[in-house]
Design a protein around this motif. Structure first.
Motif, short mmCIF file in Angstrom:
data_model
loop_
_atom_site.label_atom_id
_atom_site.label_comp_id
_atom_site.label_asym_id
_atom_site.label_seq_id
_atom_site.Cartn_x
_atom_site.Cartn_y
_atom_site.Cartn_z
N ASN A 4 0.99 -1.35 0.12
CA ASN A 4 -0.48 -0.50 0.14
C ASN A 4 0.79 1.25 -0.07
O ASN A 4 2.02 1.59 1.03
CB ASN A 4 -0.35 0.03 1.24
CG ASN A 4 -2.02 -1.06 1.15
OD1 ASN A 4 -2.35 -1.50 -0.02
ND2 ASN A 4 -2.31 -1.14 2.25
N TYR A 5 0.15 2.22 -1.14
CA TYR A 5 1.22 2.90 -1.29
C TYR A 5 0.57 4.49 -0.37
O TYR A 5 -0.18 5.09 -1.50
CB TYR A 5 2.13 3.67 -2.70
CG TYR A 5 2.79 2.68 -2.85
CD1 TYR A 5 3.98 2.43 -2.75
CD2 TYR A 5 2.79 1.63 -3.83
CE1 TYR A 5 4.74 1.52 -2.82
CE2 TYR A 5 3.31 0.05 -4.36
CZ TYR A 5 4.09 0.16 -3.95
OH TYR A 5 5.22 -0.43 -4.67
N PHE A 6 0.37 4.28 0.33
CA PHE A 6 -0.43 5.19 1.37
C PHE A 6 -0.35 6.83 2.02
O PHE A 6 -1.06 7.75 2.17
CB PHE A 6 -1.41 4.47 2.62
CG PHE A 6 -0.48 3.88 3.46
CD1 PHE A 6 -0.23 4.79 4.44
CD2 PHE A 6 -0.62 2.45 3.61
CE1 PHE A 6 1.05 4.05 5.74
CE2 PHE A 6 1.09 1.95 4.65
CZ PHE A 6 1.34 2.84 5.82
N ASP A 7 0.97 6.85 1.53
CA ASP A 7 1.55 8.00 2.58
C ASP A 7 1.71 9.07 0.67
O ASP A 7 2.56 9.30 0.63
CB ASP A 7 3.06 7.71 2.83
CG ASP A 7 3.68 8.61 4.05
OD1 ASP A 7 2.74 10.09 3.76
OD2 ASP A 7 4.76 8.54 4.68
N THR A 8 1.01 9.71 1.56
CA THR A 8 0.91 11.33 0.59
C THR A 8 1.92 12.16 1.08
O THR A 8 2.26 13.64 0.31
CB THR A 8 -0.56 12.07 0.34
OG1 THR A 8 -0.73 11.82 1.71
CG2 THR A 8 -1.25 10.53 -0.62
N HIS A 10 5.18 14.51 1.51
CA HIS A 10 6.16 14.77 1.35
C HIS A 10 7.58 14.97 2.40
O HIS A 10 7.43 15.47 3.23
CB HIS A 10 6.05 16.50 0.56
CG HIS A 10 5.40 16.40 -0.44
ND1 HIS A 10 5.35 15.01 -1.77
CD2 HIS A 10 4.40 16.35 -1.37
CE1 HIS A 10 4.44 15.49 -2.38
NE2 HIS A 10 3.99 15.93 -2.39
N HIS A 27 6.28 3.00 1.75
CA HIS A 27 4.95 3.58 1.51
C HIS A 27 4.43 5.12 0.77
O HIS A 27 3.56 5.26 1.19
CB HIS A 27 4.67 3.31 2.44
CG HIS A 27 4.13 2.28 3.84
ND1 HIS A 27 3.41 0.94 3.83
CD2 HIS A 27 5.27 1.42 4.61
CE1 HIS A 27 4.39 0.31 4.13
NE2 HIS A 27 4.83 0.23 5.14
N LYS A 28 5.47 5.61 0.31
CA LYS A 28 5.15 7.12 -0.32
C LYS A 28 4.19 7.01 -1.53
O LYS A 28 5.08 5.94 -1.85
CB LYS A 28 6.85 8.35 -0.38
CG LYS A 28 7.20 8.04 1.06
CD LYS A 28 6.46 9.20 1.52
CE LYS A 28 7.17 9.74 3.12
NZ LYS A 28 6.14 10.56 3.51
N LYS A 29 3.47 7.67 -1.61
CA LYS A 29 2.66 7.47 -3.35
C LYS A 29 3.68 8.05 -4.74
O LYS A 29 3.63 7.94 -4.97
CB LYS A 29 1.80 8.36 -2.79
CG LYS A 29 0.94 8.01 -3.70
CD LYS A 29 -0.69 9.22 -3.19
CE LYS A 29 -1.87 8.39 -4.38
NZ LYS A 29 -2.98 8.74 -4.33
N PHE A 30 4.40 9.31 -4.11
CA PHE A 30 4.91 9.92 -4.90
C PHE A 30 5.95 9.74 -4.99
O PHE A 30 7.12 9.41 -4.09
CB PHE A 30 5.21 11.68 -4.84
CG PHE A 30 3.50 12.18 -4.61
CD1 PHE A 30 2.32 11.57 -5.53
CD2 PHE A 30 2.89 12.09 -3.37
CE1 PHE A 30 1.73 11.71 -5.39
CE2 PHE A 30 1.66 12.58 -3.11
CZ PHE A 30 1.17 12.33 -3.96
#
Length: 124
Positions: A4-8, A10, A27-30
């Protein structure tokens, strides 16, 4: 295995701990944040490697110093033996010059000059 890439959030220049780096990569999304976490992880690894290199050099230097110190007991033993030998020779010399070993040199040709002549010395 799905991640899960849930951490939005920065990173925004924050210095991450090694644990945070792992979490950020997972987990980072970007992508920009994942790349920053990876870069910080690599920088951290390089810093640790430099510390290991420094410690390795220090251990090598210490090993060389210990090796030199290990040689000292045999050198000290030799010096001690030299001192014993010198003291023995000094004792022999004292006995030869001032003790029973001192023998006057007889010169039958010039008998009136004995007080200015050297004495014969025997070491045995």
């Amino acid at each position: 295995m799905a991640t899960n890439y849930f951490d939005t959030t920065h990173i925004d220049g924050k210095k991450l701990t090694p644990e945070e780096i792992g979490d950020a990569i997972r987990h980072k999304k970007f992508g920009v944040d994942v790349r920053e976490a990876m870069a910080q992880g690599l920088e951290y690894c390089m810093q640790q490697a430099q510390k290991v290199d420094t410690l390795e050099t220090a251990v090598k230097n210490l090993d060389e110093r210990v090796t030199k110190l290990e040689v000292l007991p045999s050198e000290v033993t030799k010096i001690e033996q030299d001192i014993v030998d010198i003291n023995r020779d000094i004792t022999k010399l004292k006995t030869a010059v001032f003790g029973d070993g001192a023998v006057p040199i007889d010169d039958p040709v010039v008998e009136d000059n004995h007080d200015k002549r050297a004495q014969e010395v025997h070491f045995d």
